[in-house]
Design a protein around this motif. Structure first.
Motif, PDB file in Angstrom:
ATOM      1  N   GLU A 247      -9.963 -14.071  -7.694  1.00  0.00           N
ATOM      2  CA  GLU A 247     -10.523 -14.291  -6.353  1.00  0.00           C
ATOM      3  C   GLU A 247      -9.456 -14.668  -5.345  1.00  0.00           C
ATOM      4  O   GLU A 247      -9.448 -14.194  -4.229  1.00  0.00           O
ATOM      5  N   GLU A 248      -8.540 -15.546  -5.716  1.00  0.00           N
ATOM      6  CA  GLU A 248      -7.471 -15.950  -4.812  1.00  0.00           C
ATOM      7  C   GLU A 248      -6.156 -15.351  -5.261  1.00  0.00           C
ATOM      8  O   GLU A 248      -5.847 -15.337  -6.440  1.00  0.00           O
ATOM      9  N   ASN A 249      -5.387 -14.885  -4.303  1.00  0.00           N
ATOM     10  CA  ASN A 249      -4.035 -14.380  -4.557  1.00  0.00           C
ATOM     11  C   ASN A 249      -4.015 -13.230  -5.558  1.00  0.00           C
ATOM     12  O   ASN A 249      -3.144 -13.162  -6.410  1.00  0.00           O
ATOM     13  N   GLY A 250      -4.970 -12.329  -5.463  1.00  0.00           N
ATOM     14  CA  GLY A 250      -5.008 -11.165  -6.333  1.00  0.00           C
ATOM     15  C   GLY A 250      -4.201 -10.005  -5.794  1.00  0.00           C
ATOM     16  O   GLY A 250      -4.130  -8.964  -6.424  1.00  0.00           O
ATOM     17  N   VAL A 251      -3.561 -10.191  -4.630  1.00  0.00           N
ATOM     18  CA  VAL A 251      -2.797  -9.121  -3.998  1.00  0.00           C
ATOM     19  C   VAL A 251      -1.348  -9.545  -3.861  1.00  0.00           C
ATOM     20  O   VAL A 251      -1.046 -10.622  -3.352  1.00  0.00           O
ATOM     21  N   VAL A 252      -0.444  -8.686  -4.332  1.00  0.00           N
ATOM     22  CA  VAL A 252       0.995  -8.894  -4.170  1.00  0.00           C
ATOM     23  C   VAL A 252       1.536  -7.632  -3.505  1.00  0.00           C
ATOM     24  O   VAL A 252       1.325  -6.531  -4.010  1.00  0.00           O
ATOM     25  N   LEU A 253       2.207  -7.800  -2.356  1.00  0.00           N
ATOM     26  CA  LEU A 253       2.673  -6.641  -1.588  1.00  0.00           C
ATOM     27  C   LEU A 253       4.150  -6.767  -1.236  1.00  0.00           C
ATOM     28  O   LEU A 253       4.647  -7.862  -0.997  1.00  0.00           O
ATOM     29  N   ASN A 254       4.815  -5.613  -1.171  1.00  0.00           N
ATOM     30  CA  ASN A 254       6.172  -5.525  -0.656  1.00  0.00           C
ATOM     31  C   ASN A 254       6.039  -5.030   0.785  1.00  0.00           C
ATOM     32  O   ASN A 254       6.034  -3.824   1.047  1.00  0.00           O
ATOM     33  N   GLU A 255       5.916  -5.967   1.720  1.00  0.00           N
ATOM     34  CA  GLU A 255       5.554  -5.637   3.097  1.00  0.00           C
ATOM     35  C   GLU A 255       6.566  -4.729   3.784  1.00  0.00           C
ATOM     36  O   GLU A 255       6.186  -3.798   4.488  1.00  0.00           O
ATOM     37  N   GLU A 256       7.857  -4.986   3.594  1.00  0.00           N
ATOM     38  CA  GLU A 256       8.875  -4.185   4.281  1.00  0.00           C
ATOM     39  C   GLU A 256       8.809  -2.724   3.851  1.00  0.00           C
ATOM     40  O   GLU A 256       8.891  -1.815   4.684  1.00  0.00           O
ATOM     41  N   GLU A 257       8.639  -2.489   2.548  1.00  0.00           N
ATOM     42  CA  GLU A 257       8.563  -1.111   2.049  1.00  0.00           C
ATOM     43  C   GLU A 257       7.294  -0.416   2.533  1.00  0.00           C
ATOM     44  O   GLU A 257       7.328   0.761   2.895  1.00  0.00           O
ATOM     45  N   ILE A 258       6.183  -1.139   2.549  1.00  0.00           N
ATOM     46  CA  ILE A 258       4.924  -0.552   3.005  1.00  0.00           C
ATOM     47  C   ILE A 258       5.031  -0.148   4.470  1.00  0.00           C
ATOM     48  O   ILE A 258       4.646   0.962   4.855  1.00  0.00           O
ATOM     49  N   ILE A 259       5.576  -1.025   5.305  1.00  0.00           N
ATOM     50  CA  ILE A 259       5.730  -0.711   6.722  1.00  0.00           C
ATOM     51  C   ILE A 259       6.676   0.468   6.912  1.00  0.00           C
ATOM     52  O   ILE A 259       6.439   1.342   7.753  1.00  0.00           O
ATOM     53  N   LYS A 260       7.724   0.548   6.096  1.00  0.00           N
ATOM     54  CA  LYS A 260       8.659   1.673   6.182  1.00  0.00           C
ATOM     55  C   LYS A 260       7.951   2.990   5.868  1.00  0.00           C
ATOM     56  O   LYS A 260       8.109   3.979   6.600  1.00  0.00           O
ATOM     57  N   PHE A 261       7.128   3.017   4.812  1.00  0.00           N
ATOM     58  CA  PHE A 261       6.399   4.234   4.467  1.00  0.00           C
ATOM     59  C   PHE A 261       5.390   4.596   5.551  1.00  0.00           C
ATOM     60  O   PHE A 261       5.232   5.766   5.891  1.00  0.00           O
ATOM     61  N   LEU A 262       4.694   3.594   6.105  1.00  0.00           N
ATOM     62  CA  LEU A 262       3.716   3.874   7.165  1.00  0.00           C
ATOM     63  C   LEU A 262       4.389   4.423   8.410  1.00  0.00           C
ATOM     64  O   LEU A 262       3.861   5.328   9.065  1.00  0.00           O
ATOM     65  N   LYS A 263       5.562   3.879   8.759  1.00  0.00           N
ATOM     66  CA  LYS A 263       6.293   4.402   9.922  1.00  0.00           C
ATOM     67  C   LYS A 263       6.724   5.842   9.726  1.00  0.00           C
ATOM     68  O   LYS A 263       6.813   6.610  10.682  1.00  0.00           O
ATOM     69  N   ASN A 264       6.995   6.220   8.475  1.00  0.00           N
ATOM     70  CA  ASN A 264       7.424   7.583   8.176  1.00  0.00           C
ATOM     71  C   ASN A 264       6.258   8.545   7.999  1.00  0.00           C
ATOM     72  O   ASN A 264       6.463   9.699   7.637  1.00  0.00           O
ATOM     73  N   GLY A 265       5.026   8.079   8.214  1.00  0.00           N
ATOM     74  CA  GLY A 265       3.882   8.983   8.229  1.00  0.00           C
ATOM     75  C   GLY A 265       2.986   8.944   7.012  1.00  0.00           C
ATOM     76  O   GLY A 265       2.098   9.777   6.889  1.00  0.00           O
ATOM     77  N   ALA A 266       3.179   8.014   6.098  1.00  0.00           N
ATOM     78  CA  ALA A 266       2.302   7.921   4.933  1.00  0.00           C
ATOM     79  C   ALA A 266       0.910   7.472   5.374  1.00  0.00           C
ATOM     80  O   ALA A 266       0.768   6.632   6.256  1.00  0.00           O
ATOM     81  N   GLN A 267      -0.114   8.042   4.752  1.00  0.00           N
ATOM     82  CA  GLN A 267      -1.493   7.729   5.101  1.00  0.00           C
ATOM     83  C   GLN A 267      -2.121   6.892   3.996  1.00  0.00           C
ATOM     84  O   GLN A 267      -2.161   7.317   2.847  1.00  0.00           O
ATOM     85  N   PRO A 268      -2.644   5.695   4.311  1.00  0.00           N
ATOM     86  CA  PRO A 268      -3.309   4.901   3.279  1.00  0.00           C
ATOM     87  C   PRO A 268      -4.737   5.391   3.037  1.00  0.00           C
ATOM     88  O   PRO A 268      -5.391   5.907   3.941  1.00  0.00           O
ATOM     89  N   THR A 269      -5.223   5.218   1.811  1.00  0.00           N
ATOM     90  CA  THR A 269      -6.626   5.495   1.533  1.00  0.00           C
ATOM     91  C   THR A 269      -7.464   4.376   2.147  1.00  0.00           C
ATOM     92  O   THR A 269      -6.925   3.360   2.588  1.00  0.00           O
ATOM     93  N   ARG A 270      -8.780   4.546   2.160  1.00  0.00           N
ATOM     94  CA  ARG A 270      -9.645   3.518   2.759  1.00  0.00           C
ATOM     95  C   ARG A 270      -9.488   2.173   2.058  1.00  0.00           C
ATOM     96  O   ARG A 270      -9.425   1.130   2.705  1.00  0.00           O
ATOM     97  N   THR A 271      -9.416   2.196   0.734  1.00  0.00           N
ATOM     98  CA  THR A 271      -9.316   0.948  -0.028  1.00  0.00           C
ATOM     99  C   THR A 271      -7.982   0.257   0.242  1.00  0.00           C
ATOM    100  O   THR A 271      -7.934  -0.955   0.463  1.00  0.00           O
ATOM    101  N   VAL A 272      -6.906   1.022   0.242  1.00  0.00           N
ATOM    102  CA  VAL A 272      -5.585   0.440   0.494  1.00  0.00           C
ATOM    103  C   VAL A 272      -5.512  -0.083   1.919  1.00  0.00           C
ATOM    104  O   VAL A 272      -4.963  -1.163   2.161  1.00  0.00           O
ATOM    105  N   LYS A 273      -6.090   0.634   2.870  1.00  0.00           N
ATOM    106  CA  LYS A 273      -6.071   0.160   4.250  1.00  0.00           C
ATOM    107  C   LYS A 273      -6.820  -1.159   4.385  1.00  0.00           C
ATOM    108  O   LYS A 273      -6.369  -2.067   5.093  1.00  0.00           O
TER     109      LYS A 273
END
Length: 89
Positions: A44-70
């Motif tokens: 319930e708590e802290n079930g998500v671990v993200l590499n924010e810098e890499e995710i933002i880099k992929f999004l800036k380059n045009g990667a599209q997240p699925t509904r769940t990931v978004k």
């Protein structure tokens, strides 16, 4: 096209997911370009671990997240950081 989506790990009735950057036509658990974090729906708590810098880099380059990931990105605040970075450029 590159998509940010979930790949399933874990045993039966105990799912664990990785957030991965993959080609859109690849299989769900196929080879990923990069693994960007993890999501454990059973914690319930802290079930998500993200590499924010890499995710933002992929999004800036045009990667599209699925509904769940978004929705995971919105809840964790990464989507807002991406929007701010997009406005800044």
């Amino acid at each position: 096209m590159v998509k940010l989506r979930l790949t399933r790990l874990g045993r039966k009735k105990a799912p664990f997911y990785r957030i991965a950057a993959m080609e859109a036509l690849s299989k769900r658990d196929g080879k990923a370009i990069a693994y960007l974090g993890s999501y454990n729906p059973l914690v319930e708590e802290n079930g998500v671990v993200l590499n924010e810098e890499e995710i933002i880099k992929f999004l800036k380059n045009g990667a599209q997240p699925t509904r769940t990931v978004k929705s995971i990105l919105v809840k964790s605040g990464v989507w807002a950081k991406f929007e701010e970075a997009k406005k800044g450029n």
